[in-house]
Scaffold this motif. Sequence first.
Motif, PDB file in Angstrom:
ATOM      1  N   TRP A   1       8.802   9.728   3.959  1.00 28.52           N
ATOM      2  CA  TRP A   1       8.303   9.555   5.193  1.00 28.52           C
ATOM      3  C   TRP A   1       7.106   8.424   5.215  1.00 28.52           C
ATOM      4  O   TRP A   1       7.036   7.542   5.796  1.00 28.52           O
ATOM      5  CB  TRP A   1       7.425  10.893   5.622  1.00 28.52           C
ATOM      6  CG  TRP A   1       6.626  10.893   6.923  1.00 28.52           C
ATOM      7  CD1 TRP A   1       7.055  10.631   8.089  1.00 28.52           C
ATOM      8  CD2 TRP A   1       5.281  10.681   6.852  1.00 28.52           C
ATOM      9  NE1 TRP A   1       5.957  10.557   9.071  1.00 28.52           N
ATOM     10  CE2 TRP A   1       4.787  10.577   8.291  1.00 28.52           C
ATOM     11  CE3 TRP A   1       4.220  10.791   6.061  1.00 28.52           C
ATOM     12  CZ2 TRP A   1       3.370  10.300   8.704  1.00 28.52           C
ATOM     13  CZ3 TRP A   1       2.846  10.401   6.295  1.00 28.52           C
ATOM     14  CH2 TRP A   1       2.557  10.239   7.753  1.00 28.52           C
ATOM     15  N   VAL A   2       6.572   8.515   4.059  1.00 28.94           N
ATOM     16  CA  VAL A   2       5.404   7.686   3.679  1.00 28.94           C
ATOM     17  C   VAL A   2       5.992   6.088   3.718  1.00 28.94           C
ATOM     18  O   VAL A   2       5.413   5.166   4.205  1.00 28.94           O
ATOM     19  CB  VAL A   2       4.670   7.921   2.522  1.00 28.94           C
ATOM     20  CG1 VAL A   2       4.047   6.619   1.961  1.00 28.94           C
ATOM     21  CG2 VAL A   2       3.794   8.994   2.643  1.00 28.94           C
ATOM     22  N   LEU A   3       7.080   6.168   2.898  1.00 30.85           N
ATOM     23  CA  LEU A   3       7.896   4.800   2.514  1.00 30.85           C
ATOM     24  C   LEU A   3       8.428   4.167   3.936  1.00 30.85           C
ATOM     25  O   LEU A   3       8.694   3.079   4.234  1.00 30.85           O
ATOM     26  CB  LEU A   3       8.797   4.981   1.778  1.00 30.85           C
ATOM     27  CG  LEU A   3       8.440   5.212   0.110  1.00 30.85           C
ATOM     28  CD1 LEU A   3       9.506   5.172  -0.819  1.00 30.85           C
ATOM     29  CD2 LEU A   3       7.623   3.972  -0.187  1.00 30.85           C
ATOM     30  N   CYS A   4       8.654   4.909   4.971  1.00 36.49           N
ATOM     31  CA  CYS A   4       9.158   4.563   6.185  1.00 36.49           C
ATOM     32  C   CYS A   4       8.154   4.217   7.289  1.00 36.49           C
ATOM     33  O   CYS A   4       8.624   3.778   8.411  1.00 36.49           O
ATOM     34  CB  CYS A   4      10.224   5.504   6.816  1.00 36.49           C
ATOM     35  SG  CYS A   4      11.586   5.794   6.006  1.00 36.49           S
TER      36      CYS A   4
ATOM     37  N   LEU B   1      -3.994   8.755   5.490  1.00 33.49           N
ATOM     38  CA  LEU B   1      -2.934   8.623   4.251  1.00 33.49           C
ATOM     39  C   LEU B   1      -3.694   8.473   3.013  1.00 33.49           C
ATOM     40  O   LEU B   1      -3.528   9.070   2.295  1.00 33.49           O
ATOM     41  CB  LEU B   1      -1.868   7.542   4.917  1.00 33.49           C
ATOM     42  CG  LEU B   1      -0.982   7.390   3.501  1.00 33.49           C
ATOM     43  CD1 LEU B   1       0.040   8.676   3.473  1.00 33.49           C
ATOM     44  CD2 LEU B   1       0.268   6.411   3.995  1.00 33.49           C
ATOM     45  N   VAL B   2      -4.765   7.458   3.275  1.00 31.87           N
ATOM     46  CA  VAL B   2      -5.720   7.389   2.080  1.00 31.87           C
ATOM     47  C   VAL B   2      -6.353   8.636   1.671  1.00 31.87           C
ATOM     48  O   VAL B   2      -6.414   8.849   0.531  1.00 31.87           O
ATOM     49  CB  VAL B   2      -6.625   6.045   2.170  1.00 31.87           C
ATOM     50  CG1 VAL B   2      -7.751   6.023   1.170  1.00 31.87           C
ATOM     51  CG2 VAL B   2      -5.611   4.892   2.209  1.00 31.87           C
TER      52      VAL B   2
ATOM     53  N   MET C   1       0.859  -1.191   0.103  1.00 30.72           N
ATOM     54  CA  MET C   1      -0.104  -0.031  -0.049  1.00 30.72           C
ATOM     55  C   MET C   1       0.735   1.373   0.147  1.00 30.72           C
ATOM     56  O   MET C   1       0.448   2.330  -0.834  1.00 30.72           O
ATOM     57  CB  MET C   1      -1.165  -0.061   1.265  1.00 30.72           C
ATOM     58  CG  MET C   1      -1.687   1.038   1.294  1.00 30.72           C
ATOM     59  SD  MET C   1      -3.075   0.990   2.539  1.00 30.72           S
ATOM     60  CE  MET C   1      -2.385   1.523   4.144  1.00 30.72           C
ATOM     61  N   LEU C   2       1.884   1.171   0.735  1.00 24.53           N
ATOM     62  CA  LEU C   2       2.777   2.488   0.979  1.00 24.53           C
ATOM     63  C   LEU C   2       3.416   2.745  -0.476  1.00 24.53           C
ATOM     64  O   LEU C   2       3.694   4.057  -0.857  1.00 24.53           O
ATOM     65  CB  LEU C   2       3.681   2.256   1.950  1.00 24.53           C
ATOM     66  CG  LEU C   2       2.971   2.328   3.392  1.00 24.53           C
ATOM     67  CD1 LEU C   2       4.367   2.113   4.472  1.00 24.53           C
ATOM     68  CD2 LEU C   2       2.296   3.530   3.968  1.00 24.53           C
ATOM     69  N   SER C   3       3.671   1.835  -1.016  1.00 27.72           N
ATOM     70  CA  SER C   3       4.588   2.243  -2.399  1.00 27.72           C
ATOM     71  C   SER C   3       3.373   2.680  -3.365  1.00 27.72           C
ATOM     72  O   SER C   3       3.807   3.553  -4.457  1.00 27.72           O
ATOM     73  CB  SER C   3       5.099   0.794  -3.005  1.00 27.72           C
ATOM     74  OG  SER C   3       4.019  -0.024  -3.432  1.00 27.72           O
ATOM     75  N   SER C   4       2.092   2.157  -3.411  1.00 29.38           N
ATOM     76  CA  SER C   4       1.099   3.169  -4.093  1.00 29.38           C
ATOM     77  C   SER C   4       1.026   4.280  -3.888  1.00 29.38           C
ATOM     78  O   SER C   4       0.925   5.176  -4.578  1.00 29.38           O
ATOM     79  CB  SER C   4      -0.188   2.221  -3.922  1.00 29.38           C
ATOM     80  OG  SER C   4       0.024   0.899  -4.526  1.00 29.38           O
ATOM     81  N   HIS C   5       1.124   4.636  -2.480  1.00 29.60           N
ATOM     82  CA  HIS C   5       1.009   6.028  -2.361  1.00 29.60           C
ATOM     83  C   HIS C   5       2.141   6.821  -2.674  1.00 29.60           C
ATOM     84  O   HIS C   5       1.897   8.342  -3.187  1.00 29.60           O
ATOM     85  CB  HIS C   5       0.786   6.052  -0.441  1.00 29.60           C
ATOM     86  CG  HIS C   5      -0.345   5.501  -0.003  1.00 29.60           C
ATOM     87  ND1 HIS C   5      -1.641   5.625  -0.689  1.00 29.60           N
ATOM     88  CD2 HIS C   5      -0.682   4.935   1.149  1.00 29.60           C
ATOM     89  CE1 HIS C   5      -2.379   4.884   0.089  1.00 29.60           C
ATOM     90  NE2 HIS C   5      -1.892   4.699   1.413  1.00 29.60           N
TER      91      HIS C   5
END
Length: 168
Positions: free
Chosen positions: A87-90, A124-125, A1-5
Amino acid sequence: MLSSHSEVIDQSIVLLQSLNDDEYQDICQPLFSASIGQHMRHIVDHFSSLMRGLDSQHVDYNYRSRQSDTETSLLIAISQLQQIKAWVLCLTEAQLDKPLNVISDINVQSSHPGTVQSSIARELVFCVSHAIHHYALVKIIRQLQGAQVDVNFGVAPATIAYQQSLQN
């Protein structure tokens, strides 16, 4: 999911790298009242509110940094978006599940902020969906400026999947 964001954030970085400062600051009046820079600043504000909320457990979407350098400087906007992406990826699963209170003004007649319970993952979504909504406006501005824009820029992932299913 985080990679999509992070892919959604990358879309804006790629687009911004194709602009010059004049295009970034241009307001295509009378059709628009905001520049690409103002849209990007608004997107950054939402993600920044969420980032602050990870520690404080309060996300205040009413906070805005209007007339900041993010609105006028491509380099600053790109740098901020890269920081948001990192930040999102971490984020960890424990952080994504962290509960928080979300504050947002939802009354158009007067200021009456509402507070609801949520989580980092849910917000986040929201921030990604909110960014895509603004990308759609940015896409039109770029087209009015005479530029070609990726066909999927500003299009919801569910819409892209649906369109692709029609082609199969």
